[in-house]
Design a protein around this motif. Structure first.
Motif, PDB file in Angstrom:
ATOM      1  N   LEU A 113       0.837  -1.198   0.000  1.00  0.00           N
ATOM      2  CA  LEU A 113       0.000   0.000   0.000  1.00  0.00           C
ATOM      3  C   LEU A 113       0.871   1.246   0.000  1.00  0.00           C
ATOM      4  O   LEU A 113       2.037   1.205   0.372  1.00  0.00           O
ATOM      5  CB  LEU A 113      -0.908   0.011   1.239  1.00  0.00           C
ATOM      6  CG  LEU A 113      -1.886  -1.149   1.387  1.00  0.00           C
ATOM      7  CD1 LEU A 113      -2.627  -1.047   2.707  1.00  0.00           C
ATOM      8  CD2 LEU A 113      -2.858  -1.198   0.212  1.00  0.00           C
ATOM      9  N   SER A 114       0.287   2.372  -0.384  1.00  0.00           N
ATOM     10  CA  SER A 114       1.010   3.641  -0.348  1.00  0.00           C
ATOM     11  C   SER A 114       0.019   4.761  -0.080  1.00  0.00           C
ATOM     12  O   SER A 114      -1.200   4.585  -0.197  1.00  0.00           O
ATOM     13  CB  SER A 114       1.750   3.901  -1.669  1.00  0.00           C
ATOM     14  OG  SER A 114       0.838   3.970  -2.756  1.00  0.00           O
ATOM     15  N   GLY A 115       0.556   5.907   0.302  1.00  0.00           N
ATOM     16  CA  GLY A 115      -0.263   7.096   0.485  1.00  0.00           C
ATOM     17  C   GLY A 115      -1.326   6.950   1.543  1.00  0.00           C
ATOM     18  O   GLY A 115      -1.106   6.381   2.619  1.00  0.00           O
ATOM     19  N   ALA A 116      -2.521   7.459   1.241  1.00  0.00           N
ATOM     20  CA  ALA A 116      -3.616   7.501   2.208  1.00  0.00           C
ATOM     21  C   ALA A 116      -4.051   6.104   2.635  1.00  0.00           C
ATOM     22  O   ALA A 116      -4.399   5.887   3.809  1.00  0.00           O
ATOM     23  CB  ALA A 116      -4.804   8.269   1.619  1.00  0.00           C
ATOM     24  N   ARG A 117      -4.034   5.156   1.707  1.00  0.00           N
ATOM     25  CA  ARG A 117      -4.449   3.787   2.052  1.00  0.00           C
ATOM     26  C   ARG A 117      -3.484   3.174   3.058  1.00  0.00           C
ATOM     27  O   ARG A 117      -3.910   2.482   3.991  1.00  0.00           O
ATOM     28  CB  ARG A 117      -4.521   2.929   0.795  1.00  0.00           C
ATOM     29  CG  ARG A 117      -5.623   3.313  -0.184  1.00  0.00           C
ATOM     30  CD  ARG A 117      -5.557   2.455  -1.420  1.00  0.00           C
ATOM     31  NE  ARG A 117      -5.783   1.048  -1.109  1.00  0.00           N
ATOM     32  CZ  ARG A 117      -5.383   0.045  -1.895  1.00  0.00           C
ATOM     33  NH1 ARG A 117      -4.696   0.302  -3.010  1.00  0.00           N
ATOM     34  NH2 ARG A 117      -5.639  -1.185  -1.563  1.00  0.00           N
ATOM     35  N   ARG A 118      -2.204   3.436   2.891  1.00  0.00           N
ATOM     36  CA  ARG A 118      -1.216   2.910   3.837  1.00  0.00           C
ATOM     37  C   ARG A 118      -1.392   3.551   5.218  1.00  0.00           C
ATOM     38  O   ARG A 118      -1.344   2.858   6.245  1.00  0.00           O
ATOM     39  CB  ARG A 118       0.193   3.147   3.302  1.00  0.00           C
ATOM     40  CG  ARG A 118       1.295   2.639   4.216  1.00  0.00           C
ATOM     41  CD  ARG A 118       2.668   2.982   3.640  1.00  0.00           C
ATOM     42  NE  ARG A 118       3.724   2.664   4.562  1.00  0.00           N
ATOM     43  CZ  ARG A 118       4.338   1.492   4.653  1.00  0.00           C
ATOM     44  NH1 ARG A 118       3.974   0.504   3.857  1.00  0.00           N
ATOM     45  NH2 ARG A 118       5.302   1.286   5.525  1.00  0.00           N
ATOM     46  N   ARG A 119      -1.583   4.871   5.258  1.00  0.00           N
ATOM     47  CA  ARG A 119      -1.769   5.557   6.542  1.00  0.00           C
ATOM     48  C   ARG A 119      -3.006   5.035   7.264  1.00  0.00           C
ATOM     49  O   ARG A 119      -2.990   4.809   8.479  1.00  0.00           O
ATOM     50  CB  ARG A 119      -1.869   7.062   6.324  1.00  0.00           C
ATOM     51  CG  ARG A 119      -0.554   7.731   5.953  1.00  0.00           C
ATOM     52  CD  ARG A 119      -0.649   9.244   6.070  1.00  0.00           C
ATOM     53  NE  ARG A 119      -1.630   9.802   5.154  1.00  0.00           N
ATOM     54  CZ  ARG A 119      -1.377  10.131   3.892  1.00  0.00           C
ATOM     55  NH1 ARG A 119      -0.162   9.955   3.393  1.00  0.00           N
ATOM     56  NH2 ARG A 119      -2.316  10.642   3.123  1.00  0.00           N
ATOM     57  N   ALA A 120      -4.084   4.846   6.519  1.00  0.00           N
ATOM     58  CA  ALA A 120      -5.321   4.349   7.130  1.00  0.00           C
ATOM     59  C   ALA A 120      -5.128   2.946   7.694  1.00  0.00           C
ATOM     60  O   ALA A 120      -5.586   2.634   8.804  1.00  0.00           O
ATOM     61  CB  ALA A 120      -6.447   4.359   6.094  1.00  0.00           C
ATOM     62  N   LYS A 121      -4.454   2.095   6.946  1.00  0.00           N
ATOM     63  CA  LYS A 121      -4.197   0.734   7.405  1.00  0.00           C
ATOM     64  C   LYS A 121      -3.297   0.740   8.638  1.00  0.00           C
ATOM     65  O   LYS A 121      -3.523  -0.021   9.591  1.00  0.00           O
ATOM     66  CB  LYS A 121      -3.533  -0.070   6.282  1.00  0.00           C
ATOM     67  CG  LYS A 121      -3.218  -1.514   6.643  1.00  0.00           C
ATOM     68  CD  LYS A 121      -4.468  -2.344   6.803  1.00  0.00           C
ATOM     69  CE  LYS A 121      -4.145  -3.794   7.057  1.00  0.00           C
ATOM     70  NZ  LYS A 121      -5.349  -4.645   7.195  1.00  0.00           N
ATOM     71  N   LEU A 122      -2.304   1.605   8.653  1.00  0.00           N
ATOM     72  CA  LEU A 122      -1.393   1.698   9.786  1.00  0.00           C
ATOM     73  C   LEU A 122      -2.152   2.109  11.052  1.00  0.00           C
ATOM     74  O   LEU A 122      -1.971   1.505  12.120  1.00  0.00           O
ATOM     75  CB  LEU A 122      -0.289   2.697   9.473  1.00  0.00           C
ATOM     76  CG  LEU A 122       0.829   2.860  10.513  1.00  0.00           C
ATOM     77  CD1 LEU A 122       1.546   1.544  10.746  1.00  0.00           C
ATOM     78  CD2 LEU A 122       1.809   3.931  10.046  1.00  0.00           C
ATOM     79  N   HIS A 123      -3.011   3.126  10.942  1.00  0.00           N
ATOM     80  CA  HIS A 123      -3.801   3.565  12.098  1.00  0.00           C
ATOM     81  C   HIS A 123      -4.729   2.445  12.582  1.00  0.00           C
ATOM     82  O   HIS A 123      -4.905   2.244  13.790  1.00  0.00           O
ATOM     83  CB  HIS A 123      -4.604   4.813  11.750  1.00  0.00           C
ATOM     84  CG  HIS A 123      -3.780   6.058  11.646  1.00  0.00           C
ATOM     85  ND1 HIS A 123      -3.022   6.541  12.692  1.00  0.00           N
ATOM     86  CD2 HIS A 123      -3.586   6.924  10.628  1.00  0.00           C
ATOM     87  CE1 HIS A 123      -2.400   7.645  12.333  1.00  0.00           C
ATOM     88  NE2 HIS A 123      -2.720   7.899  11.070  1.00  0.00           N
ATOM     89  N   GLU A 124      -5.314   1.729  11.629  1.00  0.00           N
ATOM     90  CA  GLU A 124      -6.215   0.622  11.978  1.00  0.00           C
ATOM     91  C   GLU A 124      -5.469  -0.451  12.769  1.00  0.00           C
ATOM     92  O   GLU A 124      -5.968  -0.957  13.785  1.00  0.00           O
ATOM     93  CB  GLU A 124      -6.806   0.021  10.703  1.00  0.00           C
ATOM     94  CG  GLU A 124      -7.641  -1.223  10.947  1.00  0.00           C
ATOM     95  CD  GLU A 124      -7.891  -2.021   9.667  1.00  0.00           C
ATOM     96  OE1 GLU A 124      -7.980  -3.255   9.769  1.00  0.00           O
ATOM     97  OE2 GLU A 124      -7.969  -1.399   8.589  1.00  0.00           O
ATOM     98  N   ILE A 125      -4.274  -0.809  12.315  1.00  0.00           N
ATOM     99  CA  ILE A 125      -3.493  -1.850  12.981  1.00  0.00           C
ATOM    100  C   ILE A 125      -3.120  -1.425  14.400  1.00  0.00           C
ATOM    101  O   ILE A 125      -3.256  -2.196  15.362  1.00  0.00           O
ATOM    102  CB  ILE A 125      -2.220  -2.169  12.165  1.00  0.00           C
ATOM    103  CG1 ILE A 125      -2.604  -2.867  10.862  1.00  0.00           C
ATOM    104  CG2 ILE A 125      -1.259  -3.038  12.978  1.00  0.00           C
ATOM    105  CD1 ILE A 125      -1.456  -2.981   9.870  1.00  0.00           C
ATOM    106  N   ILE A 126      -2.657  -0.194  14.556  1.00  0.00           N
ATOM    107  CA  ILE A 126      -2.251   0.300  15.876  1.00  0.00           C
ATOM    108  C   ILE A 126      -3.436   0.329  16.830  1.00  0.00           C
ATOM    109  O   ILE A 126      -3.330  -0.053  18.008  1.00  0.00           O
ATOM    110  CB  ILE A 126      -1.602   1.690  15.749  1.00  0.00           C
ATOM    111  CG1 ILE A 126      -0.262   1.570  15.008  1.00  0.00           C
ATOM    112  CG2 ILE A 126      -1.381   2.315  17.122  1.00  0.00           C
ATOM    113  CD1 ILE A 126       0.387   2.892  14.674  1.00  0.00           C
TER     114      ILE A 126
END
Length: 284
Positions: free
Chosen positions: A257-270
């Motif tokens: 993933l990259s960009g906004a999709r990566r940031r959203a996934k990262l926040h979800e995981i945390i």
């Protein structure tokens, strides 16, 4: 024997291909932000290679234990269960040359001979993009004989005719009296490769992928194995282990993933990790 999976994702296929490269008893090395690689190592550890040992760039530690992938608590495995700790110079100059581990790197750029660049795109003094850096790649590719690569998104951005700034040595690079051994294996989201003829050499295509598509997404002429195969799919048990035991949070997804999709996934995981930790604390 477990049946072939029918609903696997490409990141799961990459993890499985990495696991299949691991032999029991090997020392394998994991970088700082390489969840696809770590998931592949753990899969090997839980299936055909129960006696592998790990060295990690996180804390420069040596470990035989394993644990599920984490972001918020990644140090729990490498520092909490380590058998020993080394400083960077010890690891690069003593541990790795002595034990010749197997290690997977992710190149930002790579040419046909396996020279890589992880420092800049473009001119060093006026780069189009400055990258995180090469870490220990510049050191270990001088002598390591079992360097491997993985590329989650196969494209002409990565596979180029000429690397802008070489920070990892490919096949035969370096001084004539001490040429670098070069990489031995590469897995991408399109196929598997080796460097047996001294160049990147396509050995198998993933299901549904054509040679023409791979060549189109590669910035130099590919060598094609005469006995080109289709990559065997994961088994149902391998997919279950990845999803339920090794990486239930889906951290491996971040590498594709990259960009906004990566940031959203990262926040979800945390958030999921924090929620799970809160539940465990209340239970105690």
């Amino acid at each position: 024997m477990s049946q072939p999976a029918t609903d696997y994702t490409i990141d799961e296929l990459i993890c499985v291909c990495i696991a299949r490269q691991i032999e029991d008893g090997e020392l394998v090395v994991q970088g700082i932000a390489t969840p696809l690689v770590l998931a592949g190592y753990m899969l090997a550890r839980l299936t055909h290679a129960p006696h592998i040992a790990f060295a990690s760039a996180i804390g420069q530690t040596f470990c035989r234990d394993w644990g599920p992938l984490s972001i918020a608590h990644v140090e729990a495995l490498w520092l909490g269960k380590a058998l020993g700790r080394f400083d960077f110079a010890q690891a690069v100059c003593e541990l790795l040359p002595t034990y010749q581990p197997k290690e997977f790197f992710r190149p930002a750029q790579m040419d046909a001979r396996g020279n890589t660049g992880n420092i800049v795109f473009g001119d060093y003094h006026k780069p189009r993009l400055r990258l995180p850096g090469c870490g220990g790649i510049a050191d270990v590719t001088v002598y390591e004989e079992r360097v491997c690569f993985y590329v989650p998104r196969h494209s002409r951005v990565t596979f180029v005719e000429r690397v802008d700034l070489v920070s990892g040595l490919g096949v035969g690079a370096g001084p004539p009296d001490h040429p670098a051994p070069g990489p031995t294996y590469l897995i991408s989201d399109l196929g598997q490769f080796d460097f047996a003829p001294g160049r990147m050499h396509l050995t198998s295509v993933h299901p549904g992928v054509t040679v023409e598509r791979i060549q189109t997404k590669t910035g130099f002429r590919l060598e094609i194995a005469p006995d080109l195969q289709e990559t065997p799919p994961p088994t149902a048990e391998e997919v279950r282990l990845l999803r339920e035991v090794i990486d239930p949070l889906g951290i491996r997804d971040l590498e594709r993933l990259s960009g906004a999709r990566r940031r959203a996934k990262l926040h979800e995981i945390i958030e999921r990790e924090q929620d799970a930790r809160t539940v465990n604390i209340k239970r105690q």
